[in-house]
Design a protein around this motif. Sequence first.
Motif, short mmCIF file in Angstrom:
data_model
loop_
_atom_site.label_atom_id
_atom_site.label_comp_id
_atom_site.label_asym_id
_atom_site.label_seq_id
_atom_site.Cartn_x
_atom_site.Cartn_y
_atom_site.Cartn_z
N SER A 1 0.81 -1.22 0.00
CA SER A 1 0.00 0.00 0.00
C SER A 1 0.85 1.27 0.00
CB SER A 1 -0.90 0.03 1.24
OG SER A 1 -0.09 0.23 2.40
N SER B 1 2.70 4.79 6.37
CA SER B 1 3.63 4.63 5.26
C SER B 1 5.07 4.76 5.73
CB SER B 1 3.38 5.68 4.18
OG SER B 1 2.10 5.51 3.66
N PRO C 1 2.49 4.50 -0.85
CA PRO C 1 2.25 5.41 -1.99
C PRO C 1 3.55 5.73 -2.73
CG PRO C 1 2.22 6.61 0.07
CD PRO C 1 2.39 5.16 0.44
#
Lengths: 177, 180
Positions: free
Chosen positions: A48, B119, A50
Amino acid sequence: MHLTEEELNEYLDNEIQDRQRVELHVSACDECAARLSKLQGLFSEIESLPELALTRNLAVPVTRDLNQRVPLTHSLGLVVTLQATLALLAIILAAPFVIEFVSPYLTNLTTSSFTDVLIQIQSQWMDWLGMLSNFRLPPSPQIPAIDLSSLVITLTLVAVSVLWLVGNGLLLRNQIK
Amino acid sequence: MSAPTDRDLILRTRRGDAKSDAFGELVTRYQASVFNVCYRILHERAEAEDLAQESFMRAYERLHTFDLEREFGPWIRRVAANLCLNYLESRKVTAQFDEERDVDKGQRPEAVTEVRERSEQIRWALASLPPQYRVVVELRHYQEMSYDEIAAELNIPLSDVKSHLFRARKILSEKIHAPD
């Protein structure tokens, strides 16, 4: 018996032969189903991430570098070929003299089959050079007070050295870029 | 007029016809994905950009070996992954300090917003892996290569691919799911 970590990983990677066996086991085993689900979650998280944007356009420096390299390609090829030819010529011309120099040491060896071959090649080569030395061009007008043969040798040596230096300079220049 | 295909650009580059312009177009098309490969492996922006640029230079030098029947994108990304691995292994002595370096730079997940936090946490976990593990994860998860393809690409046994990948996932799971 539960599924191994390897089986679970290979199942999710589509690398396992017997997928049905894994699916059958997972449908009946809560523990393995939970482990598989956790691993699947990890896969999703990893994938996932980015994509990030670049802060500069790489096409500009790459194109600039290539433009600097292009004009050298053909000249370099010629120089390398010429250098290789000259080196080969030098080796061919030097071979008989080297053999002559080395042969006294080689003949002292007891196992001299290879030496014999070398000496044979040397004698044939010397014969051939002897034939060449008998070949005479029509006489050219002599320049007084100048030893033509030494001048030719000097000029040849200088030319070869210059060519060698220029060639290596070009090669180094390309490497530095 | 439609844009030239990758194949056209590669053929033009090989012919030397407007060499750098054709190749420059290929760079423009793939620079973002190549940079992201490098960034996922290196976790350092400036290094990733430099290695991405170097990847294109390497690709240009090896363009004559490229099989035109295949896609250029996966090929150049594999070149980049290999280059990053070589780079990491060449500075192996300092690699063990990567984790500390990242901490020093203030890139820990706590410092960023909630959306980016996850992230960053994953990137941080990826960056803490040994170089070989990072590249195997990159090739499997992001380039979708099979075990056999990875083994061939990295010139390592199939058993190593599996062990690197499984161990890497175990480490990642521990780091990503560790309580704060």
